[in-house]
Design a protein around this motif. Structure first.
Motif, PDB file in Angstrom:
ATOM      1  N   ARG A  44       4.669   5.070  -4.241  1.00 18.08           N
ATOM      2  CA  ARG A  44       5.350   3.884  -3.726  1.00 18.08           C
ATOM      3  C   ARG A  44       6.832   4.016  -4.040  1.00 18.08           C
ATOM      4  O   ARG A  44       7.211   4.448  -5.109  1.00 18.08           O
ATOM      5  N   VAL A 104       0.842  -1.189   0.000  1.00 20.62           N
ATOM      6  CA  VAL A 104       0.000   0.000   0.000  1.00 20.62           C
ATOM      7  C   VAL A 104       0.880   1.241   0.000  1.00 20.62           C
ATOM      8  O   VAL A 104       1.863   1.302   0.727  1.00 20.62           O
ATOM      9  N   ASP A 105       0.538   2.230  -0.812  1.00 21.67           N
ATOM     10  CA  ASP A 105       1.269   3.501  -0.842  1.00 21.67           C
ATOM     11  C   ASP A 105       0.830   4.352   0.320  1.00 21.67           C
ATOM     12  O   ASP A 105      -0.287   4.852   0.344  1.00 21.67           O
ATOM     13  N   VAL A 106       1.729   4.531   1.262  1.00 25.62           N
ATOM     14  CA  VAL A 106       1.436   5.407   2.384  1.00 25.62           C
ATOM     15  C   VAL A 106       2.605   6.360   2.507  1.00 25.62           C
ATOM     16  O   VAL A 106       3.749   5.941   2.400  1.00 25.62           O
ATOM     17  N   ARG A 107       2.306   7.640   2.689  1.00 34.97           N
ATOM     18  CA  ARG A 107       3.386   8.600   2.851  1.00 34.97           C
ATOM     19  C   ARG A 107       4.198   8.207   4.074  1.00 34.97           C
ATOM     20  O   ARG A 107       3.646   7.824   5.091  1.00 34.97           O
ATOM     21  N   ASP A 130       2.146  10.987  -2.436  1.00 34.40           N
ATOM     22  CA  ASP A 130       2.397   9.602  -2.018  1.00 34.40           C
ATOM     23  C   ASP A 130       2.697   8.756  -3.232  1.00 34.40           C
ATOM     24  O   ASP A 130       1.816   8.490  -4.041  1.00 34.40           O
TER      25      ASP A 130
END
Lengths: 135, 135
Positions: free
Chosen positions: B78, A75-78, B76
């Motif tokens: 990846r 998952v892309d999370v900052r 954000d």
DNA sequence: TTTTTACTTTAGAATTATTATAAACTAGAA
DNA sequence: TTCTAGTTTATAATAATTCTAAAGTAAAAA
């Protein structure tokens, strides 16, 4: 998920069912609801919940192997740490910045009425909606 | 954006217009379209396009100061590196994984018809749509 | 079963992006 | 000009992750 199925899952992905992999797979996949984690949080859980020893590198290796085999998604999370998700279906997320917690949103919960065309020569691979939360 | 305006922009944010800050601000804000960058890519551009010297730490400091002042936003994506965006309005992104390129999408380009309620005690801060591209 | 072989785990070193430190520098006030 | 607080800089420190090469182990071969 039964132990037999865990072994099957590993073998069918070309992964030898070692002690460490079986323990990690049991921990991750033997549950009813989605689980979100970072390598660090997973390590904490594993040391608490299992009697097996895990080198940090093994956890990294195993999680990458599971991801490559399609058993986990990223998952892309900052932020600096990488988040993983046991939910590998197409879906969206709430993200609570206060608690760094992710919550799954089923695709049926979000309906997009209008979306732009992909740039020339490109196609849309997928659409991810990320809803940031506040108090 | 004129030099006078750059100076004004810095001063009004409580930032002294040093040589480095002015050069970085000119490079980032004196353009017609949105610019996406990482610290590394910015450093490359700066060394090519300006005669001024920049310590890496100064670029980090300056970009964080600009972000804090609301002149830049963070995206954000990846991966390990942090991406910044000169577009500080609420908007969405295409992301081309092949080229690591971001493309802005205006909020008017995406219409969401249905969205879930925020979990108990929480509110929705904002909604980010990320469209991954493929060839 | 034993032996062999290829795959795994492991501890620790290396790498990468970023942040901290403390000394030298500088813009702007006095 | 002089002073002062804010800046820049080189370098060290940190944090997450990946690499390495030696020791261990699952499963195939004998």
């Amino acid at each position: 998920m039964k132990k037999v199925d865990i072994l099957k899952k590993l073998r069918s992905s070309g992964l030898r069912p070692t002690k460490q992999r079986v323990e990690i797979a049991k921990f991750l996949f033997d549950r009813d609801t989605t689980f979100h984690f970072t390598i660090e949080s997973l390590e904490n859980h594993l040391t608490k919940k299992t009697s097996c020893k895990f080198a940090l590198a093994t956890i990294y290796n195993t999680i990458h192997a599971f991801k490559k085999a399609g058993h986990l998604s990223e998952v892309d999370v900052r932020g600096k740490k990488t988040y993983f998700d046991t939910n590998i279906t197409n879906h969206h997320h709430f993200y609570d910045n206060e608690t760094s917690e992710l919550i799954d949103i089923d695709t049926s919960e979000i309906v997009i009425q209008k979306i732009p065309k992909a740039p020339n020569g490109k196609k849309i691979k997928n659409v991810e909606v990320f809803i940031n939360l506040k108090n």
